[in-house]
Scaffold this motif. Structure first.
Motif, PDB file in Angstrom:
ATOM      1  N   ARG A   1     -23.640 -18.235 -23.662  1.00  0.00           N
ATOM      2  CA  ARG A   1     -23.519 -17.186 -22.659  1.00  0.00           C
ATOM      3  C   ARG A   1     -22.227 -17.404 -21.872  1.00  0.00           C
ATOM      4  O   ARG A   1     -21.913 -18.513 -21.479  1.00  0.00           O
ATOM      5  N   GLU A   2     -21.508 -16.315 -21.620  1.00  0.00           N
ATOM      6  CA  GLU A   2     -20.239 -16.433 -20.908  1.00  0.00           C
ATOM      7  C   GLU A   2     -20.166 -15.463 -19.734  1.00  0.00           C
ATOM      8  O   GLU A   2     -20.762 -14.387 -19.750  1.00  0.00           O
ATOM      9  N   PHE A   3     -19.410 -15.859 -18.755  1.00  0.00           N
ATOM     10  CA  PHE A   3     -19.198 -15.064 -17.544  1.00  0.00           C
ATOM     11  C   PHE A   3     -18.348 -13.841 -17.859  1.00  0.00           C
ATOM     12  O   PHE A   3     -17.371 -13.930 -18.614  1.00  0.00           O
ATOM     13  N   VAL A   4     -18.711 -12.720 -17.246  1.00  0.00           N
ATOM     14  CA  VAL A   4     -17.938 -11.481 -17.385  1.00  0.00           C
ATOM     15  C   VAL A   4     -17.340 -11.075 -16.041  1.00  0.00           C
ATOM     16  O   VAL A   4     -16.122 -10.911 -15.912  1.00  0.00           O
ATOM     17  N   ALA A   5     -18.184 -10.891 -15.043  1.00  0.00           N
ATOM     18  CA  ALA A   5     -17.718 -10.439 -13.733  1.00  0.00           C
ATOM     19  C   ALA A   5     -18.781 -10.746 -12.699  1.00  0.00           C
ATOM     20  O   ALA A   5     -19.963 -10.881 -13.023  1.00  0.00           O
ATOM     21  N   ALA A   6     -18.352 -10.852 -11.437  1.00  0.00           N
ATOM     22  CA  ALA A   6     -19.288 -11.101 -10.352  1.00  0.00           C
ATOM     23  C   ALA A   6     -18.779 -10.430  -9.089  1.00  0.00           C
ATOM     24  O   ALA A   6     -17.571 -10.210  -8.924  1.00  0.00           O
ATOM     25  N   ILE A   7     -19.710 -10.134  -8.193  1.00  0.00           N
ATOM     26  CA  ILE A   7     -19.379  -9.446  -6.953  1.00  0.00           C
ATOM     27  C   ILE A   7     -20.217 -10.043  -5.837  1.00  0.00           C
ATOM     28  O   ILE A   7     -21.407 -10.354  -6.015  1.00  0.00           O
ATOM     29  N   SER A   8     -19.617 -10.216  -4.672  1.00  0.00           N
ATOM     30  CA  SER A   8     -20.326 -10.791  -3.535  1.00  0.00           C
ATOM     31  C   SER A   8     -21.339  -9.794  -2.983  1.00  0.00           C
ATOM     32  O   SER A   8     -21.337  -8.617  -3.330  1.00  0.00           O
ATOM     33  N   GLY A   9     -22.192 -10.282  -2.090  1.00  0.00           N
ATOM     34  CA  GLY A   9     -23.238  -9.445  -1.527  1.00  0.00           C
ATOM     35  C   GLY A   9     -22.717  -8.212  -0.812  1.00  0.00           C
ATOM     36  O   GLY A   9     -23.312  -7.136  -0.893  1.00  0.00           O
ATOM     37  N   SER A  10     -21.604  -8.364  -0.121  1.00  0.00           N
ATOM     38  CA  SER A  10     -20.999  -7.240   0.602  1.00  0.00           C
ATOM     39  C   SER A  10     -20.160  -6.356  -0.301  1.00  0.00           C
ATOM     40  O   SER A  10     -19.796  -5.243   0.067  1.00  0.00           O
ATOM     41  N   GLY A  11     -19.840  -6.881  -1.484  1.00  0.00           N
ATOM     42  CA  GLY A  11     -18.940  -6.159  -2.382  1.00  0.00           C
ATOM     43  C   GLY A  11     -17.472  -6.430  -2.116  1.00  0.00           C
ATOM     44  O   GLY A  11     -16.609  -5.880  -2.800  1.00  0.00           O
ATOM     45  N   GLY A  12     -17.190  -7.283  -1.142  1.00  0.00           N
ATOM     46  CA  GLY A  12     -15.812  -7.504  -0.749  1.00  0.00           C
ATOM     47  C   GLY A  12     -15.043  -8.481  -1.632  1.00  0.00           C
ATOM     48  O   GLY A  12     -13.809  -8.510  -1.592  1.00  0.00           O
ATOM     49  N   THR A  13     -15.751  -9.266  -2.414  1.00  0.00           N
ATOM     50  CA  THR A  13     -15.095 -10.235  -3.290  1.00  0.00           C
ATOM     51  C   THR A  13     -15.572 -10.022  -4.713  1.00  0.00           C
ATOM     52  O   THR A  13     -16.764  -9.896  -4.964  1.00  0.00           O
ATOM     53  N   ILE A  14     -14.629  -9.992  -5.618  1.00  0.00           N
ATOM     54  CA  ILE A  14     -14.910  -9.760  -7.031  1.00  0.00           C
ATOM     55  C   ILE A  14     -14.177 -10.803  -7.860  1.00  0.00           C
ATOM     56  O   ILE A  14     -13.040 -11.183  -7.554  1.00  0.00           O
ATOM     57  N   ARG A  15     -14.825 -11.252  -8.902  1.00  0.00           N
ATOM     58  CA  ARG A  15     -14.220 -12.148  -9.887  1.00  0.00           C
ATOM     59  C   ARG A  15     -14.420 -11.553 -11.270  1.00  0.00           C
ATOM     60  O   ARG A  15     -15.465 -11.002 -11.574  1.00  0.00           O
ATOM     61  N   ASN A  16     -13.391 -11.652 -12.095  1.00  0.00           N
ATOM     62  CA  ASN A  16     -13.477 -11.162 -13.470  1.00  0.00           C
ATOM     63  C   ASN A  16     -13.018 -12.240 -14.434  1.00  0.00           C
ATOM     64  O   ASN A  16     -12.090 -13.000 -14.137  1.00  0.00           O
ATOM     65  N   ALA A  17     -13.636 -12.267 -15.591  1.00  0.00           N
ATOM     66  CA  ALA A  17     -13.151 -13.135 -16.649  1.00  0.00           C
ATOM     67  C   ALA A  17     -11.810 -12.607 -17.153  1.00  0.00           C
ATOM     68  O   ALA A  17     -11.567 -11.397 -17.153  1.00  0.00           O
ATOM     69  N   ASP A  18     -10.940 -13.514 -17.561  1.00  0.00           N
ATOM     70  CA  ASP A  18      -9.618 -13.093 -18.048  1.00  0.00           C
ATOM     71  C   ASP A  18      -9.746 -12.120 -19.217  1.00  0.00           C
ATOM     72  O   ASP A  18      -8.919 -11.203 -19.372  1.00  0.00           O
ATOM     73  N   SER A  19     -10.764 -12.296 -20.025  1.00  0.00           N
ATOM     74  CA  SER A  19     -10.920 -11.473 -21.224  1.00  0.00           C
ATOM     75  C   SER A  19     -11.237 -10.014 -20.924  1.00  0.00           C
ATOM     76  O   SER A  19     -11.091  -9.155 -21.807  1.00  0.00           O
ATOM     77  N   VAL A  20     -11.663  -9.716 -19.694  1.00  0.00           N
ATOM     78  CA  VAL A  20     -12.037  -8.335 -19.366  1.00  0.00           C
ATOM     79  C   VAL A  20     -11.188  -7.730 -18.252  1.00  0.00           C
ATOM     80  O   VAL A  20     -11.382  -6.572 -17.895  1.00  0.00           O
ATOM     81  N   LYS A  21     -10.271  -8.500 -17.708  1.00  0.00           N
ATOM     82  CA  LYS A  21      -9.433  -7.990 -16.620  1.00  0.00           C
ATOM     83  C   LYS A  21      -8.660  -6.760 -17.066  1.00  0.00           C
ATOM     84  O   LYS A  21      -8.089  -6.725 -18.153  1.00  0.00           O
ATOM     85  N   GLY A  22      -8.672  -5.745 -16.198  1.00  0.00           N
ATOM     86  CA  GLY A  22      -7.983  -4.503 -16.507  1.00  0.00           C
ATOM     87  C   GLY A  22      -8.804  -3.547 -17.360  1.00  0.00           C
ATOM     88  O   GLY A  22      -8.399  -2.405 -17.567  1.00  0.00           O
ATOM     89  N   ARG A  23      -9.952  -4.015 -17.849  1.00  0.00           N
ATOM     90  CA  ARG A  23     -10.800  -3.157 -18.695  1.00  0.00           C
ATOM     91  C   ARG A  23     -12.182  -2.934 -18.093  1.00  0.00           C
ATOM     92  O   ARG A  23     -12.722  -1.831 -18.194  1.00  0.00           O
TER      93      ARG A  23
END
Length: 122
Positions: free
Chosen positions: A45-67
């Motif tokens: 299993r691999e990470f794709v994306a995540a978002i904080s509770g408020s929605g103010g912080t987002i993280r994306n895996a390099d493989s999906v950035k921009g898509r």
């Protein structure tokens, strides 16, 4: 306790788009960071994306950035994953997860949905 139900998976041609949704139960949805993970056959299993509770912080895996774009609507207790420019290598079971802290590691998430299948044909 949080229950998560994913929807929106399916079969799409390469270059196409899909929008995954995850509906959460419970009245404290906004206190949870939400993540999307995926697992392809024979792979971990691999990470794709995540978002904080408020929605103010987002993280994306390099493989999906921009898509791929993660978003949430706390009023509806839902988190979405908009997936554009899909590639065959995006084929996997996609899971949403809830945890107390935004993280890229799956073991930081306490609650998981059952997964939804995404197949991208070439």
């Amino acid at each position: 306790q949080v229950q998560l139900v994913e929807s929106g998976g399916g079969l799409v041609q390469a270059g196409g788009s899909l929008r995954l949704s995850c509906a959460a139960s419970g009245r404290t949805f906004s206190s949870y960071a939400m993540g999307w993970f995926r697992q392809a056959p024979g792979k971990e299993r691999e990470f794709v994306a995540a978002i904080s509770g408020s929605g103010g912080t987002i993280r994306n895996a390099d493989s999906v950035k921009g898509r791929f774009t993660i978003s949430r609507d706390n009023a509806k207790s839902a988190v979405d994953l908009q997936m554009n420019s899909l590639k065959p290598e995006d084929t996997a079971v996609y899971y949403c997860a809830a945890g107390m802290y935004l993280a890229t590691m799956s073991n930081r998430y306490n609650y998981w949905g059952q997964g939804t299948h995404v197949t991208v044909s070439s």
